[in-house]
Design an enzyme around this catalytic site. Structure first.
Site, PDB file in Angstrom:
ATOM      1  N   CYS A 145     -14.758  -6.044  38.539  1.00 25.29           N
ATOM      2  CA  CYS A 145     -15.632  -7.093  37.726  1.00 25.29           C
ATOM      3  C   CYS A 145     -14.693  -8.246  37.136  1.00 25.29           C
ATOM      4  CB  CYS A 145     -16.680  -6.660  36.718  1.00 25.29           C
ATOM      5  SG  CYS A 145     -17.290  -7.832  35.778  1.00 25.29           S
ATOM      6  N   TYR A 174       2.236   2.198  -3.207  1.00 23.40           N
ATOM      7  CA  TYR A 174       1.215   2.213  -4.195  1.00 23.40           C
ATOM      8  C   TYR A 174       1.092   4.000  -3.972  1.00 23.40           C
ATOM      9  CZ  TYR A 174      -3.203   2.223  -6.828  1.00 23.40           C
ATOM     10  OH  TYR A 174      -4.151   2.354  -7.456  1.00 23.40           O
ATOM     11  N   GLU A 190     -20.873  -8.743 -10.200  1.00 23.59           N
ATOM     12  CA  GLU A 190     -21.185  -8.383  -8.828  1.00 23.59           C
ATOM     13  C   GLU A 190     -20.293  -7.319  -8.336  1.00 23.59           C
ATOM     14  OE1 GLU A 190     -24.184 -10.525  -6.941  1.00 23.59           O
ATOM     15  OE2 GLU A 190     -24.522 -10.479  -9.184  1.00 23.59           O
ATOM     16  N   LYS A 211     -22.152 -18.963  -7.895  1.00 26.33           N
ATOM     17  CA  LYS A 211     -22.907 -17.749  -7.802  1.00 26.33           C
ATOM     18  C   LYS A 211     -22.486 -16.889  -6.797  1.00 26.33           C
ATOM     19  CE  LYS A 211     -27.729 -16.582  -7.433  1.00 26.33           C
ATOM     20  NZ  LYS A 211     -27.886 -15.803  -6.229  1.00 26.33           N
ATOM     21  N   LYS A 230     -24.743 -23.515 -16.711  1.00 28.30           N
ATOM     22  CA  LYS A 230     -25.079 -22.578 -17.927  1.00 28.30           C
ATOM     23  C   LYS A 230     -24.652 -23.376 -19.137  1.00 28.30           C
ATOM     24  CE  LYS A 230     -23.981 -18.067 -16.148  1.00 28.30           C
ATOM     25  NZ  LYS A 230     -23.150 -17.071 -16.145  1.00 28.30           N
ATOM     26  N   ASP A 282       0.751  -1.255  -0.061  1.00 29.61           N
ATOM     27  CA  ASP A 282       0.046   0.070   0.031  1.00 29.61           C
ATOM     28  C   ASP A 282       0.781   1.236   0.187  1.00 29.61           C
ATOM     29  OD1 ASP A 282      -2.061  -1.554   0.335  1.00 29.61           O
ATOM     30  OD2 ASP A 282      -2.704  -1.329   2.474  1.00 29.61           O
TER      31      ASP A 282
END
Ligand code: IVH
Length: 787
Positions: A474, A37, A202, A144, A326, A34
Site C-alpha cells: 500500500c 528527583y 482547579e 478562567k 472581579k 526527573d
C-alpha cells in the site's frame, strides 16, 4: 547511621523534595531533572524502609498512601461553591451579515465591551445604595481556568481536606487523591498559619502532559482520553489513590472559601498571600483602576486575542476558557447582591474570537491511510476562521466517533480547536441538515477497499478502526512509514518530511523506507516535487543532505532503529526499555526475555484461574452469558476456550488445585528470576556497587509490547526487513552492547579501566569512548588503582 543521623538526613531530603515540587509546580522553574528527583525520592524511601519511625504523614513518600476506597464520603461545603455569571455574546443580525470576518468579530467585541460597562454601572449603583461613591472601581482581571474545581482546607497550616465542587453545596471528600498532587503543598509555607484557610481552584493536566499521557496510554494499548479536562475529572473520581498519583495532575488556586483567623482587604492581596504560602496561583492577573482601564487591558496585552501568537492562552500550561473580572475590594462583595447561583461581584466573558462558534459546511469526507494501515476519516470543510486561523480540514477520528456524533456529508458543523491546536468537529447543527442526507458508513463509502491501494479492508476487532492489511504494497502506508522513520526521535533525516516522502513513493523512486538506503544522490536530485506540467526538482544540495543523513543514521543505536520501524505499541519509551536489554535485531528476534514476558503472563493467568479460592464457577457463568450476547466470531472462540479451561479447573479437587497453584507460582518466580538475571547482567558487568540504577526488568516491558515485537520479527515483513538491514550492513547495537543508552549519569565517575583482548560487540576504541563518556578513565596498564 544512628537514628538521629537518619532523622536529620530524612528532614533534609524531605525539605529538598518539597522545595523541588515547589520550584516545578509553583514557580515553573525546575532546577533538577526527573532522574535526580527520583534519586532523592528513592533515598528517602530507602531510609524510611530502614527506619519506619521516621515516616510522618507529611513525608513526600506519603502522598500516595492508603488503600483504594469503596466510595467517597459526601461533605457539605462551609461556604457554597458558586459559579460565575457569564456575559453572553449577542450575535446581532447586522453584524453576522457583515462579510468581512475581521469587522464582524470587532462588532461582536463592541457588544462584549458594552456588557462590561453595564456590569460596572450596576456595581456602582449597588454600592451607591450603601453610600459608597466610587467613580472608579478597582477590578482584578484574571484567566478562567478550564479544569476541574476543587476545594482544599488547611487547618493550622496543614492540609486536612480536599473536596470536589459537586453540586456547589456539597461535594465528595477526595482528600487521599488531592494529597497525591505534588503541586499542592501538604503544609503551608508560613510561620503563622491561620486556623482555617480554604482555598479554591482547579485541578488540571497540562496540555503537554496530556499528550504524553495519552501517548503512553495508547502505547500500552489503553483507550486515550478525549481531552485534558475529561482526563482530570475522571482521574480525581478514581478510588485508587495510586492510580491518581501516577497521572500528571496539577492545580492552581484563585479564590478563598471559608477562612478563620485571617482576613483580606482585597482579592489581589489574597492572591499574593496564597502565593507566599507556596500554593500555585496564576502567573497572569492584573489590578485595573476603573472599567476603562480593565477594558484597555482586556483589549491589549492581556488577551491579545486578535494575535494568536501572543494570546494569553499560549502563556499558561492549562486551558483558559474566559476572562474573569472581579471587584477587588472584599468589603464591597457583600454589598452587591448575588445572582441565582453566582456572586454579583464577578463576571466572566469569553473574548469573541475564542467562542465564535465556527460554523461551516462539511463538503466531503476523505479517508486517509495511516502508517499501520488504519483508515482515518477526515472532514473536508468549507474554509472557516477558528481561534485565529483558517481551517479547512478536521479529523473525525474513526467511524464510531462519526456514528456517535451522527456526522454526515453536507452537514453544517461546529468546529473548535482541541487544546487550541487540533481542529475538531464538536457537533452537527441538525436544524440545518439537508432533507436527503444519509448516515455515513465508512466501509460502504470506500466500497470496501483501501482508498490508496484498492485492497479489501478489514475491521480490526481490537480497535474501533477499519484497516488496510496490505502492509507491503500500500503506497499510503509506505509514505507514512518513510515519514515516521525520518522523524527526529527515529532516524532524524531532515528534508524527508511530508512532500518529499510522498513524491518518492508516487514517482516510484522507492517502494519502501529501506529502499532509501540504496538511492544515489545524483538520482535523488532529479526527484520531481512539482507536477508533470510544472516540474520542480529536489536538487543536488538537498539530495546530498538527505543521503548524508541516511548514511549517518546507519550507526544509530538499536533504540532509535527499533522505534523507527514503527512496530505497533513500540513508542520511544518502550523502544528504550527493550533496546537496553538486547544486543541487536538478531538478539531481539529470538529474544528469551520477550518470550519469558509472555510466558509469565500466561502462567499468571493460569495461576489466577486455579487459585484454590478463586470463584471459577461465577467466571464460567459470566462467560456463558457473554457467549449468548457476543457476536464476533474471534471473540466467541476465545470465550469458548476459556469456558473449557474453567470447567477443567472446576473439576479439580481442592488439594489438586492447591498443588497446581503452588507449582505455577514457583514457575512464575523462576521466570521472574531469569528475567531479573537478564537485566542484572548489565549491572554486574559494569559495577558491583549498589548506587548504580537497577534495571527493573519485570516491570519495564509490558507483555503486549513483547508480543507485538515478537509478532513483527516472526512476520514475513519483519524477516524481510532484517534481511535487508543485514545486506545494507546496518546492525544497530542495543544496551547490552552499548551501555551508554541505559545510564546518563556518570556511572564510572572516579573509576579506572584497562581494556585488553577482543570485545564481542565493539572495538576497544569504542569501549574506551563509552567509558570516558560516562566519566571513567581508561589506562594502559593494570595498577592498584584499576577498578
Ligand atoms: S472565582 C465566587 N476565578 O469557573 C466566584 N472561578 O464557571 C468563584 N473558575 O465555579 C470562582 N477559573 O470553579 C473564579 N479565575 C477564576 C476561575 C474560576 C475557573 C471556575 C470556578 C467556578 C467556575 C464558574
Amino acid at each position: 547511621m544512628t537514628l538521629s543521623q537518619a532523622k536529620s538526613r530524612h528532614d533534609d531530603l524531605a525539605a529538598e523534595l518539597r522545595h523541588h515540587d515547589y520550584l516545578y509546580y509553583v514557580e515553573g522553574k525546575p532546577s533538577i531533572g526527573d532522574f535526580e528527583y527520583d534519586k532523592l525520592y528513592t533515598e528517602l524511601q530507602d531510609l524510611e524502609a530502614k527506619y519506619p519511625t521516621l515516616v510522618t504523614p507529611d513525608s513526600p513518600t506519603q502522598r500516595v498512601g492508603g488503600a483504594p476506597s469503596k466510595e467517597f464520603t459526601r461533605i457539605e461545603h462551609l461556604v457554597p461553591m458558586l459559579s460565575l455569571e457569564k456575559i453572553r455574546a449577542s450575535d446581532k443580525p447586522t453584524s453576522s451579515e457583515e462579510p468581512n470576518v475581521e469587522l464582524r468579530k470587532r462588532a461582536q467585541d463592541e457588544n462584549t465591551i458594552k456588557e462590561l460597562r453595564d456590569f460596572d454601572n450596576t456595581i456602582r449603583k449597588e454600592l451607591s445604595r450603601h453610600h459608597v461613591r466610587s467613580e472608579k472601581i478597582d477590578y482584578v482581571l484574571e484567566p478562567k481556568v478550564d479544569g476541574v474545581s476543587i476545594s482544599v482546607h488547611y487547618r493550622n497550616g496543614k492540609l486536612v481536606l480536599g473536596a470536589t465542587r459537586g453540586d456547589g453545596r456539597s461535594g465528595d471528600d477526595i482528600t487521599t487523591n488531592i494529597r497525591t498532587i505534588r503541586a499542592i503543598p501538604l503544609e503551608l509555607k508560613t510561620k503563622n498559619p491561620p486556623a482555617l484557610l480554604e482555598v479554591r481552584g482547579e485541578a488540571f493536566i497540562s496540555i503537554l502532559d496530556f499528550e504524553k499521557m495519552n501517548n503512553k496510554l495508547e502505547e500500552s494499548g489503553q483507550e486515550p482520553f478525549p481531552n485534558a479536562r475529561n482526563a482530570t475529572a475522571g482521574t480525581l473520581k478514581q478510588l485508587d489513590p495510586k492510580l491518581v498519583g501516577s497521572r500528571p495532575i496539577r492545580a492552581v488556586f484563585y479564590a478563598l472559601g471559608a477562612i478563620e483567623g485571617i482576613n483580606f482587604e482585597t482579592h489581589s492581596e489574597s492572591l499574593e498571600y496564597l502565593k507566599q504560602c507556596g500554593l500555585p496561583t496564576q502567573s497572569h492577573w492584573w489590578v485595573c483602576h476603573g472599567i476603562d482601564d480593565a477594558i484597555r487591558r482586556y483589549q491589549s496585552d492581556v488577551v491579545c486575542h486578535y494575535n494568536e501568537a501572543k494570546d494569553l492562552r499560549t502563556k499558561v500550561p492549562y486551558e483558559v476558557d474566559g476572562i474573569v473580572l472581579k471587584v477587588n475590594k472584599t468589603a464591597y462583595w457583600r454589598l452587591i447582591p448575588d445572582k441565582a447561583r453566582a456572586p454579583g461581584y464577578a463576571i466572566v466573558h469569553k473574548p469573541i474570537p475564542w467562542i465564535t462558534p465556527a460554523e461551516t459546511v462539511l463538503n466531503s469526507i476523505t479517508v486517509q491511510v495511516g502508517r499501520t494501515g488504519v483508515l482515518t476519516p477526515v472532514a473536508e470543510l468549507e474554509p472557516v476562521f477558528v481561534q485565529g486561523s483558517t481551517i479547512s480540514r478536521a479529523t473525525l477520528h474513526n467511524e464510531d466517533e462519526i456514528t456517535r456524533k451522527d456526522i454526515r456529508i453536507h452537514d453544517t458543523v461546529i468546529i473548535r480547536k482541541a487544546g487550541m491546536v487540533i481542529p475538531e468537529v464538536v457537533e452537527v447543527v441538525k436544524s440545518k441538515r439537508p432533507a436527503d442526507s444519509q448516515p455515513f458508513h465508512l466501509e460502504t463509502y470506500v466500497k470496501g477497499k483501501c482508498p490508496a491501494c484498492g485492497q479489501p479492508i478489514v475491521r480490526d476487532p481490537q480497535f474501533v478502526a477499519w484497516k488496510c492489511e496490505n502492509v507491503a504494497g500500500c503506497p499510503a502506508q509506505s509514505v507514512r512509514r518513510v515519514q515516521f522513520m525520518a522523524q527526529r526521535a527515529a532516524l532524524d533525516i531532515e528534508g524527508l518530511g511530508g512532500g518529499v516522502a510522498e513524491s518518492l513513493v508516487e514517482t516510484g523512486f522507492i517502494q519502501d523506507a529501506l529502499d532509501l538506503f540504496s538511492l544515489k544522490k545524483e538520482k535523488l536530485a532529479e526527484l520531481n516535487l512539482g507536477t508533470k506540467e510544472e516540474p520542480r526538482v529536489l536538487g543536488l544540495k538537498n539530495a546530498t543532505k538527505i543521503v548524508d543523513a541516511l548514511e549517518k543514521s546507519k550507526s544509530l543505536s538499536l533504540e532509535r532503529w527499533l522505534f523507527a520501524l514503527g512496530i505497533p505499541r513500540v513508542g520511544v519509551i518502550n523502544a528504550q526499555e527493550v533496546a537496553k536489554l538486547h544486543n541487536n535485531f538478531e538478539d531481539l528476534a529470538k529474544s528469551h526475555i520477550l518470550k519469558d514476558k509472555l510466558l509469565i503472563k500466561q502462567k499468571e493467568l493460569q495461576a489466577k484461574l486455579v487459585n484454590p479460592s478463586s470463584p471459577t464457577e461465577r467466571l464460567r457463568l459470566k462467560n456463558e452469558t457473554m457467549l449468548q450476547i457476543e457476536v464476533n466470531e474471534d471473540r466467541r472462540e476465545t470465550i469458548k476456550a476459556e469456558i473449557k479451561k474453567l470447567k477443567e479447573v472446576e473439576s479439580l479437587d481442592k488439594n489438586d488445585r492447591h498443588e497446581l497453584h503452588k507449582r505455577l507460582n514457583e514457575e512464575i518466580r523462576e521466570i521472574e528470576k531469569r528475567l531479573r538475571d537478564a537485566g542484572d547482567a548489565l549491572e554486574v558487568t559494569f559495577s558491583s556497587k549498589k548506587d548504580v540504577p537497577v534495571l527493573d526488568v519485570s516491570h519495564g516491558i509490558e507483555p503486549e509490547v513483547a508480543q507485538s515485537i515478537l509478532n513483527f520479527f516472526d512476520s514475513k515483513i519483519g524477516e524481510k526487513i532484517q534481511h535487508r538491514l543485514n545486506k545494507l550492513g546496518i546492525n544497530p547495537l542495543g544496551g547490552k552492547a552499548r551501555p551508554n543508552i541505559v545510564m546518563e549519569n556518570p556511572l564510572f565517575a572516579g573509576k579506572r579501566f584497562v581494556l585488553t583482548g577482543t570485545l564481542q560487540s565493539m572495538t576497544r576504541e569504542e569501549a574506551g569512548a563509552a567509558i570516558r563518556e560516562r566519566g571513567g578513565e581508561v589506562g594502559g596498564s593494570i595498577s592498584k588503582n584499576t577498578n
